[in-house]
Motif scaffolding. Structure first.
Motif, short mmCIF file in Angstrom:
data_model
loop_
_atom_site.label_atom_id
_atom_site.label_comp_id
_atom_site.label_asym_id
_atom_site.label_seq_id
_atom_site.Cartn_x
_atom_site.Cartn_y
_atom_site.Cartn_z
N ASN A 5 0.81 -1.21 0.00
CA ASN A 5 0.00 0.00 0.00
C ASN A 5 0.84 1.26 0.00
OD1 ASN A 5 -2.42 -1.28 -0.09
ND2 ASN A 5 -2.62 -1.42 2.13
N LEU A 6 2.13 1.10 0.22
CA LEU A 6 3.01 2.26 0.22
C LEU A 6 3.21 2.73 -1.21
CD1 LEU A 6 4.84 4.08 1.97
CD2 LEU A 6 6.71 2.53 1.39
N LYS A 7 2.89 3.98 -1.42
CA LYS A 7 3.03 4.53 -2.77
C LYS A 7 3.98 5.71 -2.75
CE LYS A 7 -1.53 2.96 -3.77
NZ LYS A 7 -2.72 3.00 -4.54
N ILE A 8 4.52 5.98 -3.89
CA ILE A 8 5.40 7.13 -4.03
C ILE A 8 4.90 7.96 -5.19
CG2 ILE A 8 7.76 7.92 -4.44
CD1 ILE A 8 8.75 5.28 -3.27
N CYS A 9 4.62 9.21 -4.91
CA CYS A 9 4.07 10.05 -5.98
C CYS A 9 5.19 10.58 -6.86
CB CYS A 9 3.26 11.20 -5.38
SG CYS A 9 4.28 12.59 -4.88
N SER A 10 4.81 11.31 -7.88
CA SER A 10 5.79 11.79 -8.85
C SER A 10 6.77 12.78 -8.24
CB SER A 10 5.07 12.44 -10.03
OG SER A 10 4.26 13.49 -9.57
N LYS A 11 6.41 13.33 -7.07
CA LYS A 11 7.31 14.27 -6.41
C LYS A 11 8.15 13.58 -5.35
CE LYS A 11 4.72 18.50 -7.11
NZ LYS A 11 3.93 19.55 -6.44
N GLY A 12 7.96 12.27 -5.19
CA GLY A 12 8.77 11.52 -4.25
C GLY A 12 8.20 11.42 -2.86
N HIS A 13 6.96 11.89 -2.66
CA HIS A 13 6.34 11.71 -1.35
C HIS A 13 5.95 10.25 -1.18
CE1 HIS A 13 4.95 16.01 -2.31
NE2 HIS A 13 5.97 16.10 -1.49
N GLN A 14 6.18 9.73 0.00
CA GLN A 14 5.72 8.38 0.29
C GLN A 14 4.43 8.47 1.08
OE1 GLN A 14 8.73 6.01 2.06
NE2 GLN A 14 10.18 6.34 0.40
N TYR A 15 3.48 7.70 0.70
CA TYR A 15 2.21 7.72 1.42
C TYR A 15 1.53 6.37 1.31
CZ TYR A 15 0.17 8.46 -3.22
OH TYR A 15 -0.17 8.35 -4.53
N VAL A 16 0.63 6.14 2.22
CA VAL A 16 -0.07 4.86 2.25
C VAL A 16 -1.54 5.09 1.92
CG1 VAL A 16 -0.72 2.90 3.69
CG2 VAL A 16 1.52 3.99 3.98
N LYS A 17 -2.02 4.35 0.99
CA LYS A 17 -3.43 4.44 0.64
C LYS A 17 -3.98 3.04 0.47
CE LYS A 17 -5.12 8.74 -0.52
NZ LYS A 17 -6.01 9.48 -1.41
N LYS A 18 -5.18 2.86 0.95
CA LYS A 18 -5.81 1.55 0.82
C LYS A 18 -6.34 1.35 -0.59
CE LYS A 18 -7.09 1.05 5.63
NZ LYS A 18 -8.05 1.59 6.57
N SER A 19 -6.93 2.39 -1.10
CA SER A 19 -7.54 2.25 -2.41
C SER A 19 -6.49 2.42 -3.50
CB SER A 19 -8.62 3.30 -2.59
OG SER A 19 -8.02 4.56 -2.67
N ASP A 20 -6.93 2.35 -4.72
CA ASP A 20 -6.02 2.57 -5.84
C ASP A 20 -5.98 4.02 -6.25
OD1 ASP A 20 -6.78 -0.60 -7.33
OD2 ASP A 20 -4.98 0.04 -6.26
N CYS A 21 -6.62 4.86 -5.46
CA CYS A 21 -6.63 6.28 -5.73
C CYS A 21 -5.20 6.80 -5.82
CB CYS A 21 -7.38 7.01 -4.63
SG CYS A 21 -7.21 8.78 -4.72
N PRO A 22 -4.83 7.41 -6.92
CA PRO A 22 -3.45 7.83 -7.12
C PRO A 22 -3.13 9.19 -6.50
CG PRO A 22 -4.70 8.26 -9.09
CD PRO A 22 -5.68 7.72 -8.07
N THR A 23 -4.08 9.76 -5.79
CA THR A 23 -3.85 11.10 -5.27
C THR A 23 -2.93 11.06 -4.06
OG1 THR A 23 -6.09 11.61 -5.92
CG2 THR A 23 -4.98 13.21 -4.53
N CYS A 24 -1.89 11.83 -4.11
CA CYS A 24 -0.95 11.90 -2.99
C CYS A 24 -1.46 12.92 -1.98
CB CYS A 24 0.42 12.30 -3.51
SG CYS A 24 1.53 12.86 -2.23
N PRO A 25 -1.63 12.52 -0.72
CA PRO A 25 -2.18 13.44 0.28
C PRO A 25 -1.25 14.62 0.57
CG PRO A 25 -1.48 11.39 1.30
CD PRO A 25 -1.36 11.19 -0.18
N ILE A 26 0.04 14.40 0.42
CA ILE A 26 0.99 15.48 0.69
C ILE A 26 0.89 16.54 -0.41
CG2 ILE A 26 3.43 16.06 0.99
CD1 ILE A 26 3.69 13.07 2.02
#
Ligand SMILES: [Zn+2]
Length: 97
Positions: A5-26
């Protein structure tokens, strides 16, 4: 909790999301504008204004361009964006005589 569930957005923020929603909260939070013009700026420039207590265009318009440019983190590249944002609201930087 799964590491997948750990994702990394295009800006390099690491975040955890349960869904497949690609939106980075940071990114979301950074983008969140109290007043749109702050979202136009780079993070250091935005922090410079916020540090100065400037969060609205009205507040910005009570400063001269020179004063804003002198803020730590503010760069010349941000000035046209600020100028345009002010202009769109019928405002401008304080004029020094
Ligand atoms: Zn991000």
């Amino acid at each position: 909790m799964s590491a997948s569930n750990l994702k990394i957005c295009s800006k390099g923020h690491q975040y955890v999301k349960k869904s497949d929603c690609p939106t980075c909260p940071i990114c979301e939070q950074e983008r969140k504008p109290s007043n749109g013009f702050l979202s136009l700026l780079s993070a250091p420039a935005r922090r410079a204004l916020e540090h100065q207590g400037i969060t609205t265009l009205q507040q910005l318009s009570s400063y001269s361009e020179k004063e804003i440019l002198a803020l730590h983190g503010m760069g010349p590249a941000s000035m046209p964006k600020l100028r345009n944002a002010l202009q769109e609201q019928g405002l401008s930087f304080k004029q020094i005589k």
